[in-house]
Design a protein around this motif. Structure first.
Motif, PDB file in Angstrom:
ATOM      1  N   SER A 191       0.654  -1.138   0.281  1.00 19.21           N
ATOM      2  CA  SER A 191       0.143   0.028  -0.188  1.00 19.21           C
ATOM      3  C   SER A 191       0.937   1.329   0.193  1.00 19.21           C
ATOM      4  CB  SER A 191      -1.126  -0.118   1.436  1.00 19.21           C
ATOM      5  OG  SER A 191      -0.193   0.135   2.318  1.00 19.21           O
ATOM      6  N   ARG A 235      -4.403   1.443  -3.672  1.00 18.67           N
ATOM      7  CA  ARG A 235      -3.600   1.599  -3.945  1.00 18.67           C
ATOM      8  C   ARG A 235      -2.645  -0.532  -4.036  1.00 18.67           C
ATOM      9  NH1 ARG A 235      -0.797   6.073  -2.658  1.00 18.67           N
ATOM     10  NH2 ARG A 235      -0.435   5.603  -0.002  1.00 18.67           N
ATOM     11  N   GLU A 249       3.186   4.061  -1.003  1.00 20.09           N
ATOM     12  CA  GLU A 249       3.248   5.681  -2.297  1.00 20.09           C
ATOM     13  C   GLU A 249       4.570   5.223  -2.699  1.00 20.09           C
ATOM     14  OE1 GLU A 249       2.038  10.039  -3.297  1.00 20.09           O
ATOM     15  OE2 GLU A 249       1.880   9.287  -1.937  1.00 20.09           O
ATOM     16  N   ASP A 275       5.733   1.027  -6.005  1.00 14.92           N
ATOM     17  CA  ASP A 275       5.248  -0.049  -7.433  1.00 14.92           C
ATOM     18  C   ASP A 275       6.325  -1.195  -7.920  1.00 14.92           C
ATOM     19  OD1 ASP A 275       2.063   1.307  -7.968  1.00 14.92           O
ATOM     20  OD2 ASP A 275       3.271   2.211  -7.698  1.00 14.92           O
ATOM     21  N   GLN A 290      -5.498  10.133   2.900  1.00 16.53           N
ATOM     22  CA  GLN A 290      -4.358   9.401   2.567  1.00 16.53           C
ATOM     23  C   GLN A 290      -4.558   8.285   3.023  1.00 16.53           C
ATOM     24  OE1 GLN A 290      -1.437  11.401   5.110  1.00 16.53           O
ATOM     25  NE2 GLN A 290      -0.140  11.831   3.237  1.00 16.53           N
ATOM     26  N   ALA A 339      -6.684   6.342  -0.203  1.00 17.32           N
ATOM     27  CA  ALA A 339      -5.829   6.249  -1.400  1.00 17.32           C
ATOM     28  C   ALA A 339      -4.416   4.932  -0.856  1.00 17.32           C
ATOM     29  CB  ALA A 339      -4.448   7.630  -1.214  1.00 17.32           C
ATOM     30  N   ALA A 340      -4.157   4.795   0.230  1.00 16.33           N
ATOM     31  CA  ALA A 340      -3.219   3.400   0.283  1.00 16.33           C
ATOM     32  C   ALA A 340      -4.068   2.140   0.537  1.00 16.33           C
ATOM     33  CB  ALA A 340      -2.748   3.508   2.121  1.00 16.33           C
TER      34      ALA A 340
END
Length: 272
Positions: free
Chosen positions: A75, A129, A77, A80, A122, A125-126
């Protein structure tokens, strides 16, 4: 009959890691699991598994910089490429070690406890992901013929961990919809966060989304023979539910020093 696997990162710690395989086999375990086998020579692990007739049933994909406090990449940021490399490496290692399952750690939420909109954004968003990366990883696992697992971990032992409850984990697995992604249900973590273990087992096991179980006493994480969880009852419940996969023994033996793990296996002898 229930099948128990010794977690060699938690048990037999009075011995060097590679010597723990023999100790587990001597105590009657036929399955073992561990956190990070990639820290040791693959050929050495292969030799011990084959020589002792043991099955490696589970290990963790690389979680990032563990010593610096990272607890998973899935997760985080901007990670990837590193996450994808960790999955590729874990699946290759699992294939080499004939291990059918790999646990993928979610990672810690961004710092901040103000509860404001920025924090909420935030955190969302985590979670997004995490789901997107797991969907990609499940496709890789399918190609390899292996299963990835996600585990809700209690936030007392691991503050800020992204995934901490069963419903969230099962909902994520259901949305992704791959038979190669399942839930690792640790009854120790589940009891701390949610309780009502019998009902949760009856709910989640028949759904077919649980790929692995783990056990330890609550609250001290010792052998499953003391504390607030009635493991003889839960073992009977698992048998009634037809659980045939492995149960990982991920606990801290209460008796320290040489022979501590073996001395505390009375619960296992009674169960057998």
């Amino acid at each position: 009959m229930l099948n128990f696997a010794a977690n060699l990162s938690w048990l037999y710690t009075e011995l060097p890691f590679l010597d723990r395989f023999e100790a587990a086999a001597r105590d009657g375990f036929t399955g073992v699991e561990c956190l990070f086998p990639h820290e040791h020579p693959t050929a050495e692990i292969q030799a011990r598994l084959q020589g002792l007739g043991l099955q490696l049933v589970l290990f963790n994909a690389a979680p990032g910089d563990w010593a610096a406090g990272e607890r998973g990449l899935a997760s985080l940021e901007g990670r990837d490429a590193e996450f994808q490399r960790s999955i590729d490496a874990a699946l290759a290692l699992a294939t080499a070690l004939n291990c059918p399952r790999v646990h993928v750690m979610a990672g810690l939420l961004p710092l901040g406890n103000t509860g404001d909109t920025a924090d909420a954004n935030q955190h969302q968003a985590a979670r997004s992901r995490f789901e997107q990366r797991l969907a990609w990883a499940a496709t890789q696992a399918q190609a390899a013929g292996l299963t990835l697992l996600i585990e809700p971990i209690n936030t007392r032992d691991m503050p800020g961990y992204l995934l901490s409850d069963q419903a969230s984990a099962h909902g994520l697995v259901e949305r992704i919809g791959s038979p190669h992604l399942k839930v690792q249900m640790d009854l120790y973590h589940c009891q701390i966060m949610e309780g009502d273990i019998t009902t949760r087992l009856r709910r989640w096991l028949p759904a077919g989304q649980v790929g692995h179980l783990q056990i330890a006493a609550v609250p001290d994480r010792g052998e499953p023979n003391q504390g607030e969880l009635n493991y003889p009852h839960l073992f009977s419940e698992l048998q009634a539910l037809g659980w045939q996969d492995w149960i990982g023994c991920e606990y801290k033996p209460r008796q320290a020093g040489a022979g501590g793990t073996s001395a505390g296996l009375g619960w296992l002898r009674a169960q057998r």
